[in-house]
Design an enzyme around this catalytic site. Structure first.
Site, PDB file in Angstrom:
ATOM      1  CB  CYS A   2     -18.560  61.889  31.726  1.00  0.00           C
ATOM      2  SG  CYS A   2     -17.074  61.374  30.891  1.00  0.00           S
ATOM      3  NE  ARG A  27     -17.886  57.710  29.317  1.00  0.00           N
ATOM      4  CZ  ARG A  27     -18.006  57.432  28.021  1.00  0.00           C
ATOM      5  NH1 ARG A  27     -17.640  56.253  27.567  1.00  0.00           N
ATOM      6  NH2 ARG A  27     -18.477  58.321  27.184  1.00  0.00           N
ATOM      7  CD1 TRP A  74     -14.957  65.900  33.897  1.00  0.00           C
ATOM      8  CD2 TRP A  74     -15.485  67.008  32.028  1.00  0.00           C
ATOM      9  NE1 TRP A  74     -13.847  66.606  33.500  1.00  0.00           N
ATOM     10  CE2 TRP A  74     -14.142  67.294  32.366  1.00  0.00           C
ATOM     11  CE3 TRP A  74     -16.040  67.602  30.896  1.00  0.00           C
ATOM     12  CZ2 TRP A  74     -13.351  68.146  31.597  1.00  0.00           C
ATOM     13  CZ3 TRP A  74     -15.254  68.446  30.128  1.00  0.00           C
ATOM     14  CH2 TRP A  74     -13.924  68.712  30.490  1.00  0.00           C
ATOM     15  CG  ASN A  99     -22.919  61.686  28.135  1.00  0.00           C
ATOM     16  OD1 ASN A  99     -23.084  62.112  29.266  1.00  0.00           O
ATOM     17  ND2 ASN A  99     -22.447  60.467  27.879  1.00  0.00           N
ATOM     18  N   GLY A 100     -23.057  65.688  26.116  1.00  0.00           N
ATOM     19  CA  GLY A 100     -22.937  66.606  24.993  1.00  0.00           C
ATOM     20  C   GLY A 100     -23.172  68.045  25.409  1.00  0.00           C
ATOM     21  CD  GLU A 483       1.722  60.528  25.929  1.00  0.00           C
ATOM     22  OE1 GLU A 483       1.036  59.727  26.605  1.00  0.00           O
ATOM     23  OE2 GLU A 483       1.235  61.529  25.369  1.00  0.00           O
ATOM     24  CE  LYS A 487      -0.302  59.208  29.208  1.00  0.00           C
ATOM     25  NZ  LYS A 487      -0.891  60.312  28.466  1.00  0.00           N
ATOM     26  CD  GLU A 490      -3.031  63.125  30.566  1.00  0.00           C
ATOM     27  OE1 GLU A 490      -4.117  63.067  29.978  1.00  0.00           O
ATOM     28  OE2 GLU A 490      -2.154  62.256  30.428  1.00  0.00           O
ATOM     29  CG  HIS A 506      16.701  79.096  20.075  1.00  0.00           C
ATOM     30  ND1 HIS A 506      17.403  80.090  19.449  1.00  0.00           N
ATOM     31  CD2 HIS A 506      17.167  77.924  19.564  1.00  0.00           C
ATOM     32  CE1 HIS A 506      18.252  79.560  18.574  1.00  0.00           C
ATOM     33  NE2 HIS A 506      18.120  78.251  18.637  1.00  0.00           N
ATOM     34  CE  LYS A 605      -9.117  56.020  28.377  1.00  0.00           C
ATOM     35  NZ  LYS A 605      -7.644  56.077  28.446  1.00  0.00           N
TER      36      LYS A 605
END
Length: 610
Positions: A2, A27, A74, A99-100, A483, A487, A490, A506, A605
């Site tokens: 990360c 991050r 990460w 990273n990647g 949202e 939150k 998370e 429904h 992040k």
């Protein structure tokens, strides 16, 4: 991924590396490590867990050096183990951080095994280390070896490399993941984020796609993807050390929630100074780009996607333009039907979100030339790839769960809505003055919502023991329910889902009982009576409701229905105000459960891998 940091200097760089990694903790990560060059080769310290654990180990081992690289990982390839932590080495002569994701790592691994290389980890990154070393063994210097190796890699990467065969320099390269070079006096740096090196320098060069950089103490040379030397502009970052400090708050998320009145005020400043809406707010040549727009296509991920969903209601009802909103990772892999007269809007806090960047590239390949990015980080990749940009002046956002970035994105999207409406002849002078006045008063309304924190804290104590929750909203407030649910899950790890309130009957109503708290966004708008009817459906099934209502919405409380009254209804900007209490609810529920608020498990992040 990360986080990456590197330094070369005439002083000990280990404190620089460790301080940089600490500033990259926001991050998200699960392990950390550094590698430095000393007289005996590559010296490496890695630990799973927090940077502080790795720091203690480096101190105990007496690690000092004038050249080194560091990384917070990460996990993507391989589990959370010390063997998989970065940096990775080859024959104790070369170290790399990355990273990647390298997509052809399996093929490369087989080739390198055949060439005599043994692998100690499950990562794709170790392939890069051995591949560069292989090119060095063939006689290439470190710069040439990195350039040759990256030409063989498929995927996304930002890498920093040091080698005992070339101990006077670092090499950096990027493709699809952010990387920058920091310029000092007699010392230079590499980082994935300016926050990692702001304690040492604010002068930075942002590497472009395909760039390679050679970094020594005295100089930096940049080469494009064809290997030709090229000049890249030097920028002076406006990120301050103060913005990266916690101050009097318990967590960065709490700090950033409370920074929203100022962030909103800064983001609308250009509109207020302009005393209205105009194309020029979005950059040079904006009038030409926005002229003749027949629709809007919004591409985003996560919280930014929910901001886009809110904007769809505004754009269609105020500007009278069709608007579609798509998750970037889905859009980039389907056969989309392009209309070149549609404006493509990408939304990203970091400006580096890989799926959003790739979705933008795909849209441009389909013939979309009208492109606009809404972003919080100047000079990041997505704004540079867009014709127009509107910066959300939220300042540095450290907490993984986005808060002030979300509300300022909404401000930017409303500004775009009003501008498109005006250009399309759907906004007269009186309406424009009303919208400007509403924006002018918005920071005060946000502050009034923040003042509800003590009441919301009491609610959070009731939420903390629960494992599930429902969020309900209608119309333009349905995305705010989405949202709020995001939150909560998370950072508190409470499973939460959001639905349009009219969808209860429904299916979701089957979940409602006394153990399922139901959060309702209930502003005093045209759908209020419909929401009240939906609340009765929940009440009849024994559900406990937590209602965020406007001061003038006439909600009655009971044993089953708890009400917190936000400020008087603020009209079209109401979603921005109602975002505040759901953020506070998530924060205080997480606090009560004792979770790691700023660094929730499994999350990062800046998502720069697919």
């Amino acid at each position: 991924m990360c986080g990456i940091v590197g330094a070369i200097a005439d002083r000990d760089v280990v404190p620089v590396l460790i301080e940089g990694l600490k500033r990259l903790e926001y991050r998200g990560y699960d392990s950390a490590g550094i590698a430095v060059l000393d007289g005996d080769g590559v010296r490496r310290v890695r630990r799973t867990g927090r940077v502080s654990e790795m720091e203690a180990a480096a101190r105990a081992e007496g690690v000092h050096a004038r050249l080194g690289i560091g990384h917070t990982r990460w996990a993507t390839h391989g589990g959370v183990t010390e063997a998989n932590a970065h940096p990775h080495v080859s024959f104790n002569e070369l170290a790399v951080v990355h990273n990647g994701i390298i997509e052809n790592h399996d093929e490369m691994r087989g080739r390198l095994r055949d060439a005599g290389y043994a692998f100690e980890s499950e990562t794709d990154t170790e392939v890069i280390a051995h591949l560069i070393h292989h090119h060095q063994k063939a006689g290439e210097d470190l710069l040439a070896a990195v350039q040759a190796a990256t030409r063989e890699l498929t995927g996304a990467y930002a890498i920093a490399v040091v080698s005992t065969r070339d101990p006077g320099r670092m090499i950096a390269a990027r493709m699809g993941c952010p990387l920058l070079v920091g310029l000092g006096e007699g010392e230079n740096f590499i980082a994935s984020d300016v926050s990692a090196i702001v304690q040492a320098t604010r002068r930075v060069i942002f590497l472009e796609e395909g760039d390679t950089a050679e970094v020594t103490r005295e100089a930096v040379r940049v080469f494009d993807d064809a290997g030709a030397a090229i000049e890249r502009e030097v920028h002076v970052s406006d990120v301050s050390l103060a913005s990266l400090e916690l101050g009097p708050y318990r967590h960065f998320m709490q700090k950033e929630i409370h920074e929203q009145p100022r962030a909103v005020a800064d983001t609308i400043e250009a509109v207020i100074d302009n005393n209205g809406f105009s194309a020029e707010l979005f950059g040079d040549h904006a009038a030409d780009v926005l002229a003749g727009v027949e629709g809007v296509q919004i591409l985003a991920c996560g919280t930014s996607y929910y901001a886009g969903l809110t904007a769809r209601y505004w754009i269609e009802s105020i500007a009278g333009l069709p608007c579609s909103v798509e998750i970037a990772s889905e859009y980039r892999y389907r056969r989309a039907v392009a209309n070149p007269k549609h404006l493509v809007v990408t939304i990203s806090q970091s400006g580096e979100t890989l799926d959003t960047m790739e979705a933008l590239k795909y849209a441009k390949s389909l013939g979309h030339e009208k492109t606009l990015s809404i972003c919080n980080v100047p000079e990041s990749a997505i704004p540079r790839a867009s014709r127009l940009v509107y910066y959300t002046r939220a300042g540095a956002e450290i907490g993984v769960a986005s808060t002030k970035a979300f509300t300022t994105q909404l401000v930017a999207l409303f500004t775009l809505t009003a501008t498109l409406a005006k250009l399309g002849g759907r906004l007269d002078a009186a309406q424009e003055a009303g919208f400007v006045d509403a924006l002018r008063h918005l920071p005060g309304s946000v502050q009034h919502a923040l003042n509800l924190e003590p009441q919301i804290t009491a609610w959070a104590e009731r939420f903390a023991p629960r494992e599930h929750a429902l969020f309900l909203g209608r119309g333009v407030h349905y995305p705010i329910a989405l949202e709020g649910a995001l939150k909560l899950k998370e950072i508190s790890y409470i499973h939460a889902e959001a639905y349009p309130a009219g969808e209860l009957k429904h299916g979701p109503l089957a979940l409602v009982d006394a153990e399922m708290p139901v959060v309702v966004i209930a502003p005093n708008d045209s759908l209020l009576e419909k929401v009240k009817s939906n609340i009765q459906e929940v009440r009849a099934r024994g559900g406990e409701m937590f209602v965020f209502a406007d001061a003038d919405s006439h909600f009655g409380e009971s044993e089953q229905v708890h009400v917190i009254r936000t400020p008087r209804h603020v009209g079209v900007l109401s979603p921005i105000v109602h975002a505040i209490p759901v953020q506070l609810l998530a924060y205080h529920a997480a606090l009560a459960r004792g979770t790691d608020v700023d660094k929730p498990r499994n999350l990062a992040k800046s998502v720069t891998v697919e």
